[in-house]
Design a protein around this motif. Structure first.
Motif, PDB file in Angstrom:
ATOM      1  N   SER A   1       0.827  -1.211   0.000  1.00 56.65           N
ATOM      2  CA  SER A   1       0.000   0.000   0.000  1.00 56.65           C
ATOM      3  C   SER A   1       0.859   1.257   0.000  1.00 56.65           C
ATOM      4  O   SER A   1       0.614   2.194  -0.765  1.00 56.65           O
ATOM      5  CB  SER A   1      -0.952  -0.002   1.187  1.00 56.65           C
ATOM      6  OG  SER A   1      -0.235  -0.035   2.405  1.00 56.65           O
ATOM      7  N   LYS A   2       1.880   1.300   0.868  1.00 58.45           N
ATOM      8  CA  LYS A   2       2.754   2.484   0.890  1.00 58.45           C
ATOM      9  C   LYS A   2       3.497   2.624  -0.421  1.00 58.45           C
ATOM     10  O   LYS A   2       3.663   3.717  -0.958  1.00 58.45           O
ATOM     11  CB  LYS A   2       3.745   2.386   2.049  1.00 58.45           C
ATOM     12  CG  LYS A   2       3.184   2.764   3.399  1.00 58.45           C
ATOM     13  CD  LYS A   2       4.302   2.815   4.430  1.00 58.45           C
ATOM     14  CE  LYS A   2       3.780   3.243   5.794  1.00 58.45           C
ATOM     15  NZ  LYS A   2       4.864   3.299   6.783  1.00 58.45           N
TER      16      LYS A   2
ATOM     17  N   SER B   1       1.328   3.817  -3.139  1.00 57.17           N
ATOM     18  CA  SER B   1       0.949   5.216  -2.939  1.00 57.17           C
ATOM     19  C   SER B   1       2.118   6.165  -3.167  1.00 57.17           C
ATOM     20  O   SER B   1       1.964   7.374  -3.016  1.00 57.17           O
ATOM     21  CB  SER B   1       0.413   5.404  -1.512  1.00 57.17           C
ATOM     22  OG  SER B   1      -0.707   4.583  -1.284  1.00 57.17           O
TER      23      SER B   1
ATOM     24  N   LYS C   1       4.786   6.377  -1.309  1.00 56.76           N
ATOM     25  CA  LYS C   1       5.271   6.900  -0.038  1.00 56.76           C
ATOM     26  C   LYS C   1       6.651   6.368   0.341  1.00 56.76           C
ATOM     27  O   LYS C   1       7.264   6.856   1.282  1.00 56.76           O
ATOM     28  CB  LYS C   1       4.280   6.562   1.075  1.00 56.76           C
ATOM     29  CG  LYS C   1       2.923   7.238   0.915  1.00 56.76           C
ATOM     30  CD  LYS C   1       1.987   6.830   2.039  1.00 56.76           C
ATOM     31  CE  LYS C   1       0.629   7.501   1.892  1.00 56.76           C
ATOM     32  NZ  LYS C   1      -0.313   7.086   2.968  1.00 56.76           N
TER      33      LYS C   1
ATOM     34  N   ASP D   1       7.162   7.914  -9.406  1.00 57.33           N
ATOM     35  CA  ASP D   1       5.929   7.454  -8.773  1.00 57.33           C
ATOM     36  C   ASP D   1       5.737   5.983  -9.132  1.00 57.33           C
ATOM     37  O   ASP D   1       5.693   5.617 -10.307  1.00 57.33           O
ATOM     38  CB  ASP D   1       4.731   8.265  -9.262  1.00 57.33           C
ATOM     39  CG  ASP D   1       3.470   7.984  -8.436  1.00 57.33           C
ATOM     40  OD1 ASP D   1       3.325   6.845  -7.955  1.00 57.33           O
ATOM     41  OD2 ASP D   1       2.660   8.911  -8.281  1.00 57.33           O
TER      42      ASP D   1
ATOM     43  N   ARG E   1       3.303   4.179  -9.211  1.00 58.22           N
ATOM     44  CA  ARG E   1       2.109   3.883 -10.007  1.00 58.22           C
ATOM     45  C   ARG E   1       2.353   4.069 -11.504  1.00 58.22           C
ATOM     46  O   ARG E   1       1.562   3.620 -12.328  1.00 58.22           O
ATOM     47  CB  ARG E   1       0.967   4.767  -9.537  1.00 58.22           C
ATOM     48  CG  ARG E   1       0.470   4.402  -8.136  1.00 58.22           C
ATOM     49  CD  ARG E   1      -0.438   5.474  -7.561  1.00 58.22           C
ATOM     50  NE  ARG E   1       0.295   6.712  -7.319  1.00 58.22           N
ATOM     51  CZ  ARG E   1      -0.229   7.795  -6.749  1.00 58.22           C
ATOM     52  NH1 ARG E   1      -1.497   7.757  -6.367  1.00 58.22           N
ATOM     53  NH2 ARG E   1       0.483   8.882  -6.553  1.00 58.22           N
TER      54      ARG E   1
ATOM     55  N   GLU F   1      -4.966  -1.258  -6.305  1.00 57.72           N
ATOM     56  CA  GLU F   1      -5.290  -0.051  -5.553  1.00 57.72           C
ATOM     57  C   GLU F   1      -4.667  -0.128  -4.162  1.00 57.72           C
ATOM     58  O   GLU F   1      -4.806  -1.123  -3.454  1.00 57.72           O
ATOM     59  CB  GLU F   1      -6.812   0.094  -5.420  1.00 57.72           C
ATOM     60  CG  GLU F   1      -7.519   0.369  -6.732  1.00 57.72           C
ATOM     61  CD  GLU F   1      -7.160   1.735  -7.302  1.00 57.72           C
ATOM     62  OE1 GLU F   1      -6.797   2.627  -6.511  1.00 57.72           O
ATOM     63  OE2 GLU F   1      -7.238   1.900  -8.532  1.00 57.72           O
ATOM     64  N   SER F   2      -3.964   0.927  -3.774  1.00 54.43           N
ATOM     65  CA  SER F   2      -3.303   0.917  -2.473  1.00 54.43           C
ATOM     66  C   SER F   2      -4.296   0.776  -1.331  1.00 54.43           C
ATOM     67  O   SER F   2      -3.984   0.205  -0.288  1.00 54.43           O
ATOM     68  CB  SER F   2      -2.475   2.191  -2.299  1.00 54.43           C
ATOM     69  OG  SER F   2      -3.302   3.338  -2.357  1.00 54.43           O
ATOM     70  N   SER F   3      -5.492   1.261  -1.485  1.00 54.10           N
ATOM     71  CA  SER F   3      -6.485   1.170  -0.415  1.00 54.10           C
ATOM     72  C   SER F   3      -6.905  -0.267  -0.141  1.00 54.10           C
ATOM     73  O   SER F   3      -7.417  -0.579   0.923  1.00 54.10           O
ATOM     74  CB  SER F   3      -7.713   2.008  -0.768  1.00 54.10           C
ATOM     75  OG  SER F   3      -8.307   1.528  -1.974  1.00 54.10           O
TER      76      SER F   3
END
Length: 685
Positions: free
Chosen positions: A161-162, A165, A167, A241, A243, A468-470
């Motif tokens: 997830s990080k 995203s 991060k 990024d 993504r 999806e990171s969520s």
């Protein structure tokens, strides 16, 4: 002669032959760089066996003491300082135990002739975390270390997830990597290493001319983490990024990539445990005439295979452990219909010319030994394709060199489960791994601390842009690790610091020994190695040395001496008082024994086991002087006499007397006269 289904009788041929392999006669010069006194007559440590163990490592170099857990190559007393800054052969010991949080990769690549004795550390032992250990130098011996790499590029968790995203930057690499640079480097030995939390492979050796990996734990790799490859199977280049990457995020969680060997390479993989891995346990390949000795290993669940033609392999006394419960499947599998039939066999080959010698390889399936029989041909047949390697009738090897002595598979299984890894001080990772295997439960984690991604759409191989990171939050794994406390409720990512800080909560913290005071700064650390082999992870308590375990780190340790030896001859007269070196060593031997209370320890039954009748306890006070004052001493005071005699024998046989003459002796304050020491001071008068 194969056992019937469920038959507990030992399989015929369980007493496997010793394997002998050729030493590389061109390695003499390299060994001389390690100040080895007599080529070919040393081992990496007492009881070592396998290719490349004919090296002293740093035994004849400088003693480098680690007394700080900081990671700073400029700071004296740190592990990185000993590896990167101190020059020449060096023998690394630890005065402190705990977690060393690495700031960058720990690379052994400048000077070889190195021994890292992790078993010299007091409890809780030594753990390297946050970054990988990388070895690329000849004559390197590393023992009794834990490596807990993790997935964070900034020393924090960097799960899916990080990373998705943007991060953090995930580190996608092996926890322990050994690279021989196409055969340029040789005689690399890792022993009793426990590696976990890798994002690529866990321990991967390649290209080394002579290499042995023994008694290691390969466990808990990260499966659905951030290992990425492009469509051609190559690494995915970094972009600003995550993504924006046009790559596939793969489920990995692999054990070892043991491949890219040069012609004539000899590789030993002996007494290791693979568990909680999905595949490559190990993956063998690109042999080019290499021989791999796969002996007495335990493989829990993950695939083992080769993907290249022409590999020669000895498979002796190994155990395939198939767990029938799974944290992912959620139900127990039947014995007759395994979910993954390839995990039921010992080994399968995708090449067309692989040759295997197979003997006494066994299977545990659902807690039972050999419920499907133990026919070696069946255990080496790919159940999917029906293909098999060419099974040969005699083991591969040579006519000289260091032997590999195999134990029967059942005996080896118990030895690996109970005595491999940092077995004296098992941290949370190793304890969990063994407990889950014994419970027949297969668990795959995705992030350090026993965490798994929450959503099924985040598992397996997915396009980076499609995840999806969520949906890729972390939660505790479904079975066996629910109470780990290292994962949250799935609303946020796991915490790498919490996972690391919880590693040693069940282990004590003790003060270490003053190694320099006991053994000096340089010289010959054979005596120190022998001591550590029988006193693992020693610490101080009440002013005395206490052993966390009294040894037995090898399957076939040498028996202790028995009987009363003939006293060595009296030293000749006319010796100078400046014969310092042997005098210092003998004196130090006695000091160690007195200060540690070992005299008393050797009394009673312990002494009787040494054939001494229990009277060795008065040895220190009777035989440690040069003044001949042995009145009232028994001739059966064997232990100190044996140790001092061995010191002198080493010096004589190795030609060290002459070597210590001249400038080398003057540096020891002896005026150049220490060269006649051996002939003058090595007896008990």
């Amino acid at each position: 002669k194969d056992s019937e289904a469920g038959d507990e009788e030992e399989v015929a041929g369980a007493e496997a032959p010793s394997l002998l392999f050729d030493r590389d006669q061109d390695d003499v010069e390299g060994l001389q760089e390690c100040d080895m006194p007599t080529w070919g007559k040393v081992k990496a440590f007492p009881g070592a066996m396998g290719p490349g163990t004919n090296t002293p490592g740093g035994r004849y170099g400088k003693l480098c003491v680690v007394d700080s857990l900081d990671d700073d190559e400029e700071k004296e007393g740190t592990l990185r300082h000993c590896i990167h800054t101190v020059k020449g052969p060096r023998y690394v010991v630890f005065k402190v135990g705990g977690v060393i949080k690495l700031k960058k990769e720990l690379k052994v690549e400048r000077d070889g002739c190195l021994t890292i004795a992790g078993h010299s550390a007091p409890p809780p032992g030594v753990t390297l975390s946050g970054r990988p250990l990388q070895i690329k130098r000849s004559d390197t011996v590393i023992r009794f270390l834990r490596v807990r790499m993790g997935d964070g590029g900034d020393y924090s968790d960097c799960g899916r997830s990080k990373w998705l995203s943007g991060k953090c930057t995930c580190q996608d690499t092996d926890a322990v990597a050994i690279d021989g640079s196409d055969g340029k480097y040789s005689r690399i030995v890792i022993d009793h290493i426990s590696a976990a939390w890798a994002t690529d492979e866990t321990i991967s050796p390649k290209r080394v001319k002579a290499f042995t990996m023994s008694n290691c734990f390969i466990t808990q790799p990260l499966h659905n983490s951030c290992h990425v490859e492009d469509d051609d199977g190559k690494g995915c280049p970094e972009v600003e990024d995550a993504r924006d990457r046009k790559c596939e995020m793969q489920s990995h969680g692999y054990g070892s990539l043991a491949t890219y060997w040069t012609s004539g390479s000899q590789v030993g993989m002996i007494g290791n445990l693979y568990t909680m891995t999905s595949s490559r346990c190990p993956k063998l390949g690109k042999g080019d005439g290499a021989t791999i000795h796969f002996v007495n290993n335990v493989i829990a669940d993950g695939h083992t295979y080769a993907d290249d033609d022409g590999l020669k392999t000895n498979w002796i006394g190994n155990t395939r452990h198939y767990s029938t419960k799974s944290s992912h499947v959620g139900k127990e599998e039947s014995l007759d219909k395994p979910r993954d039939s390839r995990r039921r066999v010992m080994y399968f080959s995708t090449g067309s010319n692989d040759k295997v010698y197979a003997n006494d390889n066994r299977q545990i399936y659902g807690g039972l030994w050999d419920p499907h029989g133990s026919d070696q041909a069946t255990l080496f047949k790919d159940p999917d394709s029906g293909s098999s390697p060419d099974l040969v009738s005699s083991p591969y090897g040579g006519s000289e060199g260091w032997p590999i002595t195999a134990m029967p598979a059942k005996e080896a299984y118990e030895s690996v489960v109970n005595r491999a890894g940092v077995f004296v001080l098992r941290d949370r990772v190793d304890a969990e791994s063994v407990a889950l295997m014994k419970a027949q439960t297969r668990v795959r984690i995705d992030s350090p601390g026993g965490c798994c991604v929450k959503d099924d759409r985040c598992r397996g191989s997915v396009k980076v842009r499609d995840a999806e990171s969520s949906e890729c939050k972390l939660t505790s794994c479904a079975s066996g690790l629910e109470g780990s406390g290292q994962c949250d409720d799935g609303s946020a990512d796991g915490d790498f610091d919490r996972a690391v800080d919880g590693l040693n909560t069940d282990l004590p913290t003790k003060p270490g020994l003053d190694w320099q005071g006991l053994h000096g700064d340089d010289g010959d650390f054979s005596q120190l190695e022998n001591f550590l082999e029988t006193c693992l992870h020693p610490y101080l308590s009440g002013g005395k040395i206490v052993c966390s375990d009294e040894g037995g780190t090898t399957p076939n340790p040498s028996p202790p001496p028995s009987g009363s030896p003939t006293p060595p001859p009296s030293p000749p007269t006319g010796c100078s008082d400046s014969n310092t070196e042997v005098r210092r060593r003998v004196s130090k031997t006695c000091t160690i024994l007195k200060d540690s209370g070992q005299c008393n320890k050797w009394g009673g039954s312990s002494a009787r086991r040494r054939g001494d009748g229990g009277s060795v306890k008065d040895t220190c006070s009777c035989t440690c002087g040069f003044d001949g004052s042995s009145e009232g001493c028994s001739d059966s005071n064997t232990e100190v006499r044996r140790r001092v005699s061995k010191t002198c024998t080493i010096l004589k046989d190795s030609g060290q007397c002459n070597k210590w003459g001249g400038s080398s002796a003057r540096r020891r304050g002896d005026g150049g006269r220490v060269k006649d020491t051996c002939s003058c001071t090595c007896g008990f008068s």
